[in-house]
Motif scaffolding. Sequence first.
Motif, PDB file in Angstrom:
ATOM      1  N   THR A   3      37.806  26.069  37.859  1.00  0.00           N
ATOM      2  CA  THR A   3      36.820  26.444  39.254  1.00  0.00           C
ATOM      3  C   THR A   3      37.568  27.836  39.211  1.00  0.00           C
ATOM      4  OG1 THR A   3      37.314  25.250  40.276  1.00  0.00           O
ATOM      5  CG2 THR A   3      35.091  24.546  39.206  1.00  0.00           C
ATOM      6  N   ASN A   4      36.892  29.095  39.101  1.00  0.00           N
ATOM      7  CA  ASN A   4      36.910  30.278  40.551  1.00  0.00           C
ATOM      8  C   ASN A   4      35.859  30.939  40.306  1.00  0.00           C
ATOM      9  OD1 ASN A   4      38.851  32.163  41.557  1.00  0.00           O
ATOM     10  ND2 ASN A   4      39.311  32.909  39.852  1.00  0.00           N
ATOM     11  N   ASN A   5      35.591  31.748  41.856  1.00  0.00           N
ATOM     12  CA  ASN A   5      34.944  32.648  41.846  1.00  0.00           C
ATOM     13  C   ASN A   5      33.711  31.909  42.073  1.00  0.00           C
ATOM     14  OD1 ASN A   5      33.554  35.300  42.936  1.00  0.00           O
ATOM     15  ND2 ASN A   5      33.304  35.982  41.086  1.00  0.00           N
ATOM     16  N   ASN A   6      33.190  30.481  42.700  1.00  0.00           N
ATOM     17  CA  ASN A   6      32.521  29.531  42.610  1.00  0.00           C
ATOM     18  C   ASN A   6      31.296  29.101  41.172  1.00  0.00           C
ATOM     19  OD1 ASN A   6      30.824  27.841  44.073  1.00  0.00           O
ATOM     20  ND2 ASN A   6      29.687  29.309  44.333  1.00  0.00           N
ATOM     21  N   LYS A   7      32.132  29.530  40.155  1.00  0.00           N
ATOM     22  CA  LYS A   7      31.908  29.299  38.642  1.00  0.00           C
ATOM     23  C   LYS A   7      32.880  27.672  38.000  1.00  0.00           C
ATOM     24  CE  LYS A   7      29.540  33.534  38.000  1.00  0.00           C
ATOM     25  NZ  LYS A   7      30.357  34.379  39.162  1.00  0.00           N
ATOM     26  N   TYR A   8      32.566  27.792  37.194  1.00  0.00           N
ATOM     27  CA  TYR A   8      32.785  25.933  36.063  1.00  0.00           C
ATOM     28  C   TYR A   8      32.997  26.595  35.154  1.00  0.00           C
ATOM     29  CZ  TYR A   8      33.688  21.304  34.925  1.00  0.00           C
ATOM     30  OH  TYR A   8      34.545  20.095  34.867  1.00  0.00           O
ATOM     31  N   PHE A   9      34.300  26.841  34.624  1.00  0.00           N
ATOM     32  CA  PHE A   9      34.799  27.038  33.169  1.00  0.00           C
ATOM     33  C   PHE A   9      34.766  25.947  32.519  1.00  0.00           C
ATOM     34  CE2 PHE A   9      35.016  30.656  36.178  1.00  0.00           C
ATOM     35  CZ  PHE A   9      34.388  32.034  35.747  1.00  0.00           C
TER      36      PHE A   9
ATOM     37  N   ARG B  59      42.786  38.527  30.206  1.00  0.00           N
ATOM     38  CA  ARG B  59      42.673  38.435  32.344  1.00  0.00           C
ATOM     39  C   ARG B  59      40.761  37.834  32.058  1.00  0.00           C
ATOM     40  NH1 ARG B  59      42.630  43.384  34.608  1.00  0.00           N
ATOM     41  NH2 ARG B  59      41.885  42.652  36.031  1.00  0.00           N
ATOM     42  N   LEU B  60      40.331  36.617  32.048  1.00  0.00           N
ATOM     43  CA  LEU B  60      39.515  36.988  32.190  1.00  0.00           C
ATOM     44  C   LEU B  60      38.130  36.804  33.227  1.00  0.00           C
ATOM     45  CD1 LEU B  60      36.600  35.430  30.693  1.00  0.00           C
ATOM     46  CD2 LEU B  60      37.018  33.343  31.498  1.00  0.00           C
ATOM     47  N   ASN B  61      37.164  37.852  33.389  1.00  0.00           N
ATOM     48  CA  ASN B  61      36.430  38.924  34.742  1.00  0.00           C
ATOM     49  C   ASN B  61      35.962  37.246  35.119  1.00  0.00           C
ATOM     50  OD1 ASN B  61      34.573  39.595  36.678  1.00  0.00           O
ATOM     51  ND2 ASN B  61      36.049  40.848  36.648  1.00  0.00           N
ATOM     52  N   THR B  62      36.109  36.992  36.201  1.00  0.00           N
ATOM     53  CA  THR B  62      34.377  35.780  36.393  1.00  0.00           C
ATOM     54  C   THR B  62      33.480  36.342  37.088  1.00  0.00           C
ATOM     55  OG1 THR B  62      36.088  35.288  38.616  1.00  0.00           O
ATOM     56  CG2 THR B  62      36.801  33.511  37.144  1.00  0.00           C
ATOM     57  N   GLU B  63      33.160  37.642  37.127  1.00  0.00           N
ATOM     58  CA  GLU B  63      32.465  37.986  37.872  1.00  0.00           C
ATOM     59  C   GLU B  63      31.123  38.118  37.178  1.00  0.00           C
ATOM     60  OE1 GLU B  63      30.358  38.826  40.490  1.00  0.00           O
ATOM     61  OE2 GLU B  63      32.455  38.727  41.918  1.00  0.00           O
ATOM     62  N   ASN B  64      31.679  38.339  35.324  1.00  0.00           N
ATOM     63  CA  ASN B  64      30.709  38.652  33.714  1.00  0.00           C
ATOM     64  C   ASN B  64      31.828  37.983  33.196  1.00  0.00           C
ATOM     65  OD1 ASN B  64      33.372  39.803  33.574  1.00  0.00           O
ATOM     66  ND2 ASN B  64      32.464  42.092  33.726  1.00  0.00           N
ATOM     67  N   SER B  65      32.005  37.302  33.273  1.00  0.00           N
ATOM     68  CA  SER B  65      32.974  36.296  31.431  1.00  0.00           C
ATOM     69  C   SER B  65      33.439  36.741  30.779  1.00  0.00           C
ATOM     70  CB  SER B  65      31.960  35.136  31.587  1.00  0.00           C
ATOM     71  OG  SER B  65      31.457  34.213  32.935  1.00  0.00           O
ATOM     72  N   GLN B  66      34.025  37.917  30.992  1.00  0.00           N
ATOM     73  CA  GLN B  66      33.770  38.627  30.303  1.00  0.00           C
ATOM     74  C   GLN B  66      35.481  39.305  30.376  1.00  0.00           C
ATOM     75  OE1 GLN B  66      31.586  41.799  28.125  1.00  0.00           O
ATOM     76  NE2 GLN B  66      30.337  40.549  28.911  1.00  0.00           N
ATOM     77  N   PHE B  67      36.848  39.391  29.353  1.00  0.00           N
ATOM     78  CA  PHE B  67      37.849  39.821  29.252  1.00  0.00           C
ATOM     79  C   PHE B  67      38.072  41.189  29.394  1.00  0.00           C
ATOM     80  CE2 PHE B  67      37.530  35.660  26.003  1.00  0.00           C
ATOM     81  CZ  PHE B  67      39.084  35.425  26.798  1.00  0.00           C
ATOM     82  N   THR B  68      38.850  41.284  30.278  1.00  0.00           N
ATOM     83  CA  THR B  68      38.940  43.119  31.486  1.00  0.00           C
ATOM     84  C   THR B  68      40.317  43.353  30.867  1.00  0.00           C
ATOM     85  OG1 THR B  68      39.600  42.124  32.966  1.00  0.00           O
ATOM     86  CG2 THR B  68      37.446  42.751  32.546  1.00  0.00           C
ATOM     87  N   ASP B  69      41.687  42.573  30.003  1.00  0.00           N
ATOM     88  CA  ASP B  69      42.143  43.048  29.346  1.00  0.00           C
ATOM     89  C   ASP B  69      43.377  41.779  29.277  1.00  0.00           C
ATOM     90  OD1 ASP B  69      44.977  44.897  29.561  1.00  0.00           O
ATOM     91  OD2 ASP B  69      45.507  44.989  31.238  1.00  0.00           O
TER      92      ASP B  69
END
Length: 425
Positions: free
Chosen positions: A80-86, A148-158
Amino acid sequence: MKFLHRYIYIFMTALLVTSCSDPSSVDSCEESGNFIIAATPQALDGVADYLLTTESLESGSISTVGCGQEQDGTYRYYVTNNNKYFSLLYGQGNPGAVTTYQLNSNGKLDELSDFQSETVQAFAPIEDDVLMVKAPRSINDPTAYWYRLNTENSQFTDEGQIDIIELAGNGEGAFPSWLTQVDDQVFMPFSTITGQGNNSFSTSYPDSAWVAVYSYPEMALQTVIKDDRTSFIGRYFTKGLSVDENGDVYAFSSAIATDDNGQMISTKPSAITRINGGAMEFDQSYFFNIQEASDGFYLTDHVYAGDGNVLLMMRDADEKAPYTTGHNFAIVNVHNQTFTWVNGLPDASSILNVTSMNNYVSEDGSTVYTGITIGNTIENEEGEKETVFEGSYVYAIDIASATATRGLEVKGGAITSINKLEPAE
């Protein structure tokens, strides 16, 4: 390979088999709440986890029968991160799915995204990302990859690469155990492995510990911290570092290095060491010999509760194994080096499985909630041994008294993860 050691249980009745395997039964029950329980239904063959929500960990019951959200594929792991569950699928060498959820105002999980990614061997929340590392087990292919998976948009950013032979610096390959954020850096403890022979995780350096330090988000290597008082830190798929309120980093070693035949070869005890806040070296004045304090047990996993208090999962050192989680529990305080066994738990011989990766710590740090599945082994009519499931429960472990109390029951499944989210706005 913790995923190889999940217990697969026999069903108690044919009705349970039918109910748990019927996709139309999913999400037909009323349980809801902030706590998310992942549970593996009992089955004869590998089955997927179900995600269940509940209001309380201390009482009541929930069930995998006709309830929860079935995951796509076996061997799921959670963060969990940024109040999301992966929910991450371990693809065993193949790409795996990553499913993102958030909690709605009704206490139910809403799926936000579902996409494919590389199967990774280490992942952790770092700032607003989930950082992942895919590491090879062979030095013939010496490149690890980070994402790096961005938790705001669930997209890989780097993404980037790590030369595992160059990182190890001793002719073997560096294999990370886990990742931990320390201030604005990433600490990645690793073992060095031969990457060849009968046991790719074998090593010629069983009595050393290493921590690679990276800047973030660039993931540029800053330094490698080394210590020869313990074996490597953490274990496969197991966190080996925790940061206390003072910024000090505590390192947990199981002392389970193996040779090419899988035999234990470390001469060091299972122990806890420390890297002081802001330092780039181990504190040579600090050494907590856990094997000695426990009179012959070694730690397999840990949960940091706060104020120096840590829950340890432990196992008899005469039964050391590289991937098995211990079924004995103790409370230690890493500040004053005290050790206390936990009372009120089932006998270790009756425990089939414990939740090791995702346990929940109360906001005040007074209680650790862990999942424990109990059962026994019987001999069937053919003389073969079978594991009989008896129940899976959340146990609330009070830190101050080192006492456990049985709480929530999860019917029809073995608890594999306990997390908490707040409803999304």
